[in-house]
Enzyme design. Sequence first.
Site, PDB file in Angstrom:
ATOM      1  CE  LYS A 145      -1.395   1.708   4.123  1.00  0.00           C
ATOM      2  NZ  LYS A 145      -1.172   3.095   4.491  1.00  0.00           N
ATOM      3  CG  ASN A 146       2.510   2.659   3.545  1.00  0.00           C
ATOM      4  OD1 ASN A 146       1.341   2.973   3.354  1.00  0.00           O
ATOM      5  ND2 ASN A 146       3.014   2.481   4.755  1.00  0.00           N
TER       6      ASN A 146
ATOM      7  NE  ARG B 128      -1.199  12.324   8.201  1.00  0.00           N
ATOM      8  CZ  ARG B 128      -1.221  13.606   8.512  1.00  0.00           C
ATOM      9  NH1 ARG B 128      -2.299  14.159   8.963  1.00  0.00           N
ATOM     10  NH2 ARG B 128      -0.142  14.346   8.394  1.00  0.00           N
TER      11      ARG B 128
ATOM     12  CB  CYS C 103      -4.133  11.095  11.939  1.00  0.00           C
ATOM     13  SG  CYS C 103      -2.533  10.318  11.918  1.00  0.00           S
TER      14      CYS C 103
ATOM     15  NE  ARG D 290       1.619  10.690   9.839  1.00  0.00           N
ATOM     16  CZ  ARG D 290       0.979   9.739   9.161  1.00  0.00           C
ATOM     17  NH1 ARG D 290      -0.119   9.221   9.624  1.00  0.00           N
ATOM     18  NH2 ARG D 290       1.455   9.302   8.006  1.00  0.00           N
TER      19      ARG D 290
ATOM     20  CG  ASP E 275       3.930   1.683   9.231  1.00  0.00           C
ATOM     21  OD1 ASP E 275       3.607   2.580  10.023  1.00  0.00           O
ATOM     22  OD2 ASP E 275       4.131   1.896   8.018  1.00  0.00           O
TER      23      ASP E 275
ATOM     24  CB  ILE F 142       8.754   6.788  13.703  1.00  0.00           C
ATOM     25  CG1 ILE F 142       9.942   5.839  13.501  1.00  0.00           C
ATOM     26  CG2 ILE F 142       8.416   7.529  12.409  1.00  0.00           C
ATOM     27  CD1 ILE F 142      11.210   6.455  13.001  1.00  0.00           C
TER      28      ILE F 142
ATOM     29  NE  ARG G 144      -6.846   4.712   6.079  1.00  0.00           N
ATOM     30  CZ  ARG G 144      -6.069   5.606   6.648  1.00  0.00           C
ATOM     31  NH1 ARG G 144      -6.232   5.918   7.902  1.00  0.00           N
ATOM     32  NH2 ARG G 144      -5.120   6.212   5.965  1.00  0.00           N
TER      33      ARG G 144
HETATM   34  N1  EPU Z   1       7.848  14.565   9.929  1.00  0.00           N
HETATM   35  C1  EPU Z   1       8.043  15.899  10.184  1.00  0.00           C
HETATM   36  N2  EPU Z   1       7.776  16.781   9.169  1.00  0.00           N
HETATM   37  C2  EPU Z   1       7.362  16.368   7.947  1.00  0.00           C
HETATM   38  C3  EPU Z   1       7.181  15.007   7.701  1.00  0.00           C
HETATM   39  C4  EPU Z   1       7.437  14.120   8.717  1.00  0.00           C
HETATM   40  O1  EPU Z   1       8.422  16.289  11.272  1.00  0.00           O
HETATM   41  O2  EPU Z   1       7.165  17.229   7.074  1.00  0.00           O
HETATM   42  C5  EPU Z   1       8.121  13.592  11.002  1.00  0.00           C
HETATM   43  C6  EPU Z   1       6.895  12.768  11.370  1.00  0.00           C
HETATM   44  O3  EPU Z   1       6.083  13.440  12.305  1.00  0.00           O
HETATM   45  C7  EPU Z   1       7.523  11.520  11.914  1.00  0.00           C
HETATM   46  C8  EPU Z   1       8.751  11.349  11.041  1.00  0.00           C
HETATM   47  O4  EPU Z   1       9.019  12.631  10.496  1.00  0.00           O
HETATM   48  O5  EPU Z   1       7.935  11.718  13.236  1.00  0.00           O
HETATM   49  C9  EPU Z   1       8.621  10.340   9.947  1.00  0.00           C
HETATM   50  O6  EPU Z   1       7.410  10.545   9.223  1.00  0.00           O
HETATM   51  P1  EPU Z   1       7.334  10.263   7.679  1.00  0.00           P
HETATM   52  O7  EPU Z   1       7.230  11.551   6.950  1.00  0.00           O
HETATM   53  O8  EPU Z   1       8.445   9.347   7.278  1.00  0.00           O
HETATM   54  O9  EPU Z   1       5.932   9.522   7.549  1.00  0.00           O
HETATM   55  P2  EPU Z   1       5.040   9.538   6.239  1.00  0.00           P
HETATM   56  O10 EPU Z   1       5.927   9.555   5.068  1.00  0.00           O
HETATM   57  O11 EPU Z   1       3.976  10.560   6.363  1.00  0.00           O
HETATM   58  C10 EPU Z   1       4.938   6.950   5.828  1.00  0.00           C
HETATM   59  C11 EPU Z   1       3.905   5.880   5.860  1.00  0.00           C
HETATM   60  C12 EPU Z   1       3.469   5.615   7.301  1.00  0.00           C
HETATM   61  C13 EPU Z   1       4.715   5.219   8.101  1.00  0.00           C
HETATM   62  C14 EPU Z   1       5.778   6.317   8.001  1.00  0.00           C
HETATM   63  C15 EPU Z   1       7.084   5.978   8.703  1.00  0.00           C
HETATM   64  C16 EPU Z   1       2.682   6.055   3.779  1.00  0.00           C
HETATM   65  C17 EPU Z   1       1.418   6.372   3.086  1.00  0.00           C
HETATM   66  N3  EPU Z   1       2.731   6.279   5.085  1.00  0.00           N
HETATM   67  O12 EPU Z   1       4.318   8.127   6.353  1.00  0.00           O
HETATM   68  O13 EPU Z   1       2.575   4.508   7.241  1.00  0.00           O
HETATM   69  O14 EPU Z   1       4.368   5.001   9.448  1.00  0.00           O
HETATM   70  O15 EPU Z   1       6.080   6.569   6.607  1.00  0.00           O
HETATM   71  O16 EPU Z   1       7.633   4.846   8.154  1.00  0.00           O
HETATM   72  O17 EPU Z   1       3.609   5.597   3.167  1.00  0.00           O
HETATM   73  C18 EPU Z   1       0.807   3.147   7.939  1.00  0.00           C
HETATM   74  O18 EPU Z   1       0.922   2.531   6.875  1.00  0.00           O
HETATM   75  O19 EPU Z   1       0.090   2.723   8.894  1.00  0.00           O
HETATM   76  C19 EPU Z   1       1.507   4.410   8.099  1.00  0.00           C
HETATM   77  C20 EPU Z   1       1.185   5.316   9.014  1.00  0.00           C
END
Ligand code: EPU
Length: 435
Positions: free
Chosen positions: A22-23, A105, A129, A134, A321, A343, A413
């Site tokens: 999915k991701n 998101r 969320c 986030r 995750d 994280i 989801r």
């Molecule tokens: N962060 C910031 N600023 C940003 C972006 C992220 O401070 O602009 C912080 C976040 O708050 C967090 C860390 O950086 O503490 C890492 O977040 P990341 O941006 O890597 O998360 P994401 O890219 O929004 C994806 C996955 C998540 C998974 C995370 C971490 C998708 C759609 N989502 O989210 O998946 O937990 O990477 O590996 O790919 C899930 O599938 O249940 C899920 C939440």
Amino acid sequence: MDSFLIRGGTRLKGRIEISGSKNSALPIMAACLLADGKTTLKGVPRLSDIDSMCKLIGELGCHVYRHEPTDRVNPDLPPLNGPLDIEVTDEKMCEARYDIVKTMRASICVLGPLLAKRGKAIVSIPGGCAIGDRPVDLHVRGLQKLGAEFRTENGNIVGEIRGRLKGCRLYLGGAQGPTVLGTINVICAAALAEGETVLVGAACEPEVVDCAELLIKMGAKIKGHGTPEIRIEGVDKLTGAEHRIIPDRIECGTFLIAAALTNGELELKNCNLDHLIAVVDRLEDVGVKISRDNGTIFVSSARRLNTVEMTTQPYPGFPTDLQAQLMALLCLADGMSVITERIFPDRFLHVGELNRMGARVRKEGPTAIIQGVKEMQGASVMASDLRASAALVLAGLVARGQTRIDRVYHIDRGYEKIEQKLAAVGAEIERVKEK
Ligand code: EPU
């Protein structure tokens, strides 16, 4: 809102096929906005988040078509999902509306592609969320470095560029380390920028690599993906391509834990164990036996589960995750385990629900202390977010008596047909449809 009814105590035995990630699929679908011509994606799972992304890119002028499922050589297995075709037919729209962003998101993934290809992007700001704040500041900062200008307007991020984005050397790390979707957004934008971008502090997750591989097939010049420093030489144009999405490492890890919890024996098809190296490391310490033969993983477990300590980390560390699912396992280990969430430090909504099932978990800041118990009992519990809900399903599989999990739309989801896959290997699980 459907529910799951699970009667715990059966040993899982048999074969499960892992779906496409999915991701990986979500940002890749958004990346299709960059290409001229049709892209065909294979292995895209059937999930409600994928439906939301289809709707979003549809509103952004993409023609999205899902082919009929294809029959398999082995008639005992269900048909394979048909490929997904995506082709941009209208480039006028530039807005990701709140209605969609609030449900998913990953909608933020259209930001980089829209800016690079259409010169403008309006994306509703995703709020917090269930797993905590986030923020998207790193996405914005990275794209600003490439020359985009941003303002906030009525709850939206509005980004614009003058002329073309310009490559540069930029750092994308944040307080909690790299950002997965932020890295993908910057790679997508840099792929069509003028000159070279050197992205330092990039996320190394397999999903980033998968997206970069698709972009390369489309004509992008990218090197170093899978490492913290990625080099992207901008090109003038990208063209549709064909690509197979990588297997879902989180789904695979969830079933590894399901086998371990139920003292079962599973054969998992279509997995890449290299993507789960830290998970295998922890599970082996718990006493789980894991071996592989090409793309198939064999998992079985000893009756006695050892305690472990685990801290979630960016890839290749233990993924956030799978934190909730590992906790469900450690609830039955022989002694005290410690899990620290680095994280998303607030990602602990499962703790209260697991305790309702007889677990003994205490939270101290970003750390959970898990005192193993002899058994858990079935209860009525509430799914809160995707992975927390998966942990409740796992606990239900092993709890004494019946567990009812409400609001399973959270699970839908991200887990394709989870109840069918589990039932096929012996679990007593059924979906109760909303009346
Ligand atoms: N962060 C910031 N600023 C940003 C972006 C992220 O401070 O602009 C912080 C976040 O708050 C967090 C860390 O950086 O503490 C890492 O977040 P990341 O941006 O890597 O998360 P994401 O890219 O929004 C994806 C996955 C998540 C998974 C995370 C971490 C998708 C759609 N989502 O989210 O998946 O937990 O990477 O590996 O790919 C899930 O599938 O249940 C899920 C939440």
